[in-house]
Design an enzyme around this catalytic site. Structure first.
Site, PDB file in Angstrom:
ATOM      1  N   HIS A 337      89.433   5.212 -67.734  1.00 23.63           N
ATOM      2  CA  HIS A 337      88.135   5.212 -68.406  1.00 23.63           C
ATOM      3  C   HIS A 337      88.296   4.814 -69.856  1.00 23.63           C
ATOM      4  CE1 HIS A 337      87.888   9.137 -70.721  1.00 23.63           C
ATOM      5  NE2 HIS A 337      88.820   9.525 -69.865  1.00 23.63           N
ATOM      6  N   ASP A 347      93.062  10.368 -75.161  1.00 23.29           N
ATOM      7  CA  ASP A 347      92.100  10.486 -74.061  1.00 23.29           C
ATOM      8  C   ASP A 347      90.886   9.615 -74.345  1.00 23.29           C
ATOM      9  OD1 ASP A 347      90.501  11.277 -72.001  1.00 23.29           O
ATOM     10  OD2 ASP A 347      90.349  13.371 -72.614  1.00 23.29           O
ATOM     11  N   GLU A 384      83.216   8.738 -68.210  1.00 21.50           N
ATOM     12  CA  GLU A 384      84.042   9.686 -67.458  1.00 21.50           C
ATOM     13  C   GLU A 384      83.898  11.082 -68.041  1.00 21.50           C
ATOM     14  OE1 GLU A 384      87.879  11.975 -66.703  1.00 21.50           O
ATOM     15  OE2 GLU A 384      86.866  11.466 -68.536  1.00 21.50           O
ATOM     16  N   GLU A 385      83.801  11.164 -69.367  1.00 20.31           N
ATOM     17  CA  GLU A 385      83.783  12.473 -70.025  1.00 20.31           C
ATOM     18  C   GLU A 385      82.572  13.315 -69.616  1.00 20.31           C
ATOM     19  OE1 GLU A 385      86.289  13.588 -71.172  1.00 20.31           O
ATOM     20  OE2 GLU A 385      87.453  12.124 -72.311  1.00 20.31           O
ATOM     21  N   ASP A 413      94.636   8.143 -67.021  1.00 21.31           N
ATOM     22  CA  ASP A 413      93.635   8.585 -67.994  1.00 21.31           C
ATOM     23  C   ASP A 413      94.351   8.709 -69.341  1.00 21.31           C
ATOM     24  OD1 ASP A 413      91.805  10.084 -69.514  1.00 21.31           O
ATOM     25  OD2 ASP A 413      90.962  11.066 -67.763  1.00 21.31           O
ATOM     26  N   HIS A 497      90.034  16.475 -76.850  1.00 24.15           N
ATOM     27  CA  HIS A 497      88.568  16.440 -77.044  1.00 24.15           C
ATOM     28  C   HIS A 497      88.117  16.826 -78.463  1.00 24.15           C
ATOM     29  CE1 HIS A 497      87.423  16.566 -72.468  1.00 24.15           C
ATOM     30  NE2 HIS A 497      88.233  15.587 -72.774  1.00 24.15           N
TER      31      HIS A 497
END
Ligand SMILES: *[C@@H]1O[C@H](CO)[C@@H](O)[C@H](O)[C@H]1NC(C)=O
Ligand SMILES: *[C@@H]1O[C@H](CO)[C@@H](O)[C@H](O)[C@H]1NC(C)=O
Ligand SMILES: *[C@@H]1O[C@H](CO)[C@@H](O)[C@H](O)[C@H]1NC(C)=O
Ligand SMILES: *[C@@H]1O[C@H](CO)[C@@H](O)[C@H](O)[C@H]1NC(C)=O
Length: 690
Positions: A337, A347, A384-385, A413, A497
């Protein structure tokens, strides 16, 4: 020195691997392999694979990562579209055929949030909800959290599991609960569970090195666009109303927000009330929770407000297609993604830069005259998140073609989070993965192959399975039954994140020389080359049989013999026999290099059986209560009481609370369903009607 010059010549590699293999053979518990040595592939195949490996370049990977992470690029926003354009332009500049597939889906963004601490002595302290000096990134929030305010006693709920509420043993109705992340529960499960216990708002934090970092995330249940459940979210297509119960049940009933560890500590320090239950103390990581003595409720009050909006947004999946020369209607898919909560250096764009470098190297091979036998598709997913939305919508849209034509889906990922190689796969791909890691240099130790460091740190081959629902392989495997792989370096990373997931962090900590990126790209790209080029698919279903047997034994222990597993045992026997048979056939065909029409057809027929067998594990009714998940061997747990990571339907039935007769009947039914799934797969391997 560019990484590529470190690649010794082919002969050297060979000698080195031989001597190392002998060295390690005595010290490592080695797994039994069922592969016969392959016939030497035509020199050209060798030549192309070596060219693929020797043209790796860490500077180009670093340059891609730098570019992709210049701006935060949350799905549905203009900077996110820029990354789609960047990826597509790169593919185009290489001369690859590309296209975009857009969907119109329900996403969720924050508008306003506030939190203040009302101390016993009357002092009111506003608490910071964003990270320092980071007004460019989206404020920390939980996607799809309902808007709402709450004013109530603060209470610390540990991980928010049922056992934590029991350990606490006091009424928490109307409280604002503070929970730490770290159990196996999803964010949705944590908040929904808190709501079920009467908590009126939830704060979540993550312990780690970055006390001011805040972990964003989705609180949606399941995956895919919430307003087009089970079908593709097309611009002109059916959409459910926002207040439709099928949409509402995807979101928790109470609002939630993520907070920093620093904020969490200031709340916890002010609590009186119940003593921290003894059972929780062992859970505290050193430092993080050492100060926790009392956990409330109160006397501190929390004033919580969150206001967000859910709105339709266009998302963009980008594809590059390298058409197969001999079997263009068979597909090997590589996916990653592109959207990120913030800068996304780990990420997911460590994976994106690896994918872009694979594209460059494949294009190079094409200029040397290579064309894959089967079609290769490079996929760059969006959103995706928010819950694997880009990939899920695409899988739903292409379900029939995937089911009949997809050989495998290879996911990456977070390619580089830190040291240590991790691989997950459906078991028929185990042998291929192992073989490929013997060809890839270990990024962290000179003179070792990845295989050696990987197996040394695990005392053998350790391939995880794919019951998780935390990246884009989930729709491919758990909905469409496509054999899948997931690869990464590093077990976890402290800036997950947060606004600190930046290029600088990658340079300093994640992968300073971009050698781990190279290693992931190497495994990823080489596994794909085998799947795309090997005349006979490099699948071995005996590994699957071994795994299934293991699962049956664990299940047997769990059931303490109270319920017969005979249906599964005999299905596994059938499956094993079919796997042995087809492996024998495959061995013969691997030696047969004839190109006459009949040989070609025989290989194609065998490959079809190998490709289709995984689909046998799908069941049209899906898992009880979560029908979208069709795979009966690998899939998410329905109950947090469920402690095993396979046969999710059976495991849920075991942990359900109901009267004993009903429970046993449900377990028996689920056992039969799994047995029938295994029989379907066996029968697909045999490829004959009864
Ligand atoms: C690696 O890529 C960089 C820039 O992207 C280029 O300058 C360098 O020559 C490349 N190295 C090799 C060995 O191809
Ligand atoms: C998808 O979105 C992009 C960017 O807005 C647009 O240029 C493109 O035409 C769209 N593609 C399709 C097939 O609608
Ligand atoms: C809680 O905060 C809101 C928004 O800042 C404010 O309007 C409200 O008066 C506060 N409630 C209490 C009890 O302080
Ligand atoms: C690439 O690897 C070489 C050799 O280890 C190293 O000197 C160089 O700094 C690396 N490049 C980047 C961008 O990390």
């Amino acid at each position: 020195m560019p990484f590529s010059t470190k690649q010794p010549t082919c002969t050297l590699l060979f000698i080195l691997s031989l001597s190392l293999a002998t060295l390690f053979a005595t010290t490592l518990r080695r797994r039994h392999h069922h592969f016969l040595p392959h016939p030497t592939p035509p020199t050209s195949t060798h030549h192309y694979r070596n060219a693929f490996l020797s043209t790796a370049n860490n500077s180009t990977i670093a340059a891609h990562l730098r570019h992709l992470t210049l701006h935060p690029h949350l799905a549905g926003t203009p900077p996110s579209l820029s990354t789609a354009v960047y990826v597509q332009s790169h593919f185009q500049s290489l001369g690859l055929t590309t296209h975009l597939t857009n969907f119109s889906t329900l996403l969720s963004y924050p508008k306003h949030s506030s939190l203040s601490l009302h101390l016993k002595n009357g002092t009111v302290l506003p608490l910071p909800l964003s990270e320092p000096q980071n007004d460019v990134v989206v404020m920390p929030y939980h996607a799809y959290s309902p808007s709402g305010s709450a004013y109530g006693k603060a209470v610390f709920l540990n991980y928010g599991r049922d056992q934590d509420y029991y350990a606490l043993g006091v009424e928490v109705k109307g409280c604002v609960g503070l929970v730490r992340r770290g159990s196996e529960m999803s964010r949705y499960e944590v908040v929904a569970n808190a709501a079920a216990h009467g908590v009126s708002a939830v704060l979540m934090y993550t312990e780690g090195d970055y006390k001011q970092g805040v972990e964003r995330g989705t609180v949606m249940k399941g995956l895919g666009d919430p307003v087009s459940p089970g079908w593709a979210g097309l611009e002109v297509g059916e959409k459910l109303d926002l207040d439709d119960p099928r949409v509402m049940e995807k979101f928790p009933g109470v609002p939630s927000l993520p907070v920093s560890e620093e904020v969490a500590e200031s709340i916890i320090m002010s609590l009186e009330g119940v003593r921290a239950p003894y059972a929780w103390r062992g859970d505290f990581k050193s430092g993080g929770g050492s100060g926790i003595k009392r956990v409330g409720p109160g006397p501190t009050m929390l004033n919580f407000t969150y206001e967000g909006e859910r709105k339709m947004a266009t998302i963009h999946n980008v594809f590059a297609v390298i058409k197969g020369s001999e079997e263009p209607d068979r597909f090997v898919l590589l996916g990653n993604h592109r959207d990120a909560w913030t800068y996304g250096a780990v990420d997911p764009n460590s994976g994106t830069s690896a994918l872009l470098d694979i594209a460059r190297r494949y294009a190079l091979l094409m200029r040397m005259g290579w064309n894959p036998r089967r079609t290769i598709v490079l996929c760059s997913w969006d959103a995706e998140e928010f819950g694997m939305i880009g990939s899920t919508e695409w899988v739903e849209q292409n379900l029939l073609n995937l089911g009949s034509k997809a050989v495998a889906y290879l996911n990456v990922d977070c390619a580089a989070q830190g040291p240590g190689f991790f691989a997950s796969a459906t078991p028929q791909l185990d042998d291929l993965l192992v073989e490929v890691t013997k060809k890839i240099r270990d990024p962290d130790s000179e003179n070792l192959y990845l295989y050696e460091s990987w197996t040394a740190s695990n005392k053998g081959v350790n391939i995880e399975r794919l019951s998780r629902v935390d990246s884009d392989f989930a729709p491919f495997l758990q909905h469409a039954g496509v054999p899948s792989v997931d690869l990464y370096f590093g077990s976890e990373f402290p800036v997950y994140h947060t606004a600190f997931d930046s290029y600088d962090w990658m340079k300093k900590f994640g992968d300073p020389l971009f050698h781990r990126h190279i290693a992931v790209a190497g495994v990823w790209g080489l596994v794909a080359l085998h799947l795309a080029d090997d005349p006979v698919l490099p699948f071995n279903y005996l590994s699957y049989a071994t795994e299934l047997l293991k699962y049956k034994d664990v299940l047997n222990t769990l059931l303490e013999g109270a319920i017969s597993l005979h249906p599964i045992s005999s299905a596994i026997q059938e499956f094993t026999a079919a796997a042995i048979e087809i492996e024998e056939e495959a061995k013969k065909l691997r030696l047969d290099q004839n190109l006459d029409e009949f040989s070609v057809l025989r290989r194609r027929m065998l490959n079809d059986r190998l490709m289709i067998a995984e689909r046998g594990f799908l069941d049209s009714e899906g898992l009880p209560g979560r029908q979208w998940f069709k795979h009966l061997i690998y899939g998410p747990r329905g109950s947090t009481e469920n402690k095993i990571s396979f046969f999710p339907g059976i495991a849920d039935a075991i942990s359900q609370v109901s009267n004993e007769e009903e429970r046993k009947a449900t377990i028996r039914h689920e056992i039969w369903r799994v047995a029938r799934a295994i029989q379907r797969a066996a029968s697909a391997l045999r490829g004959e009607f009864t």
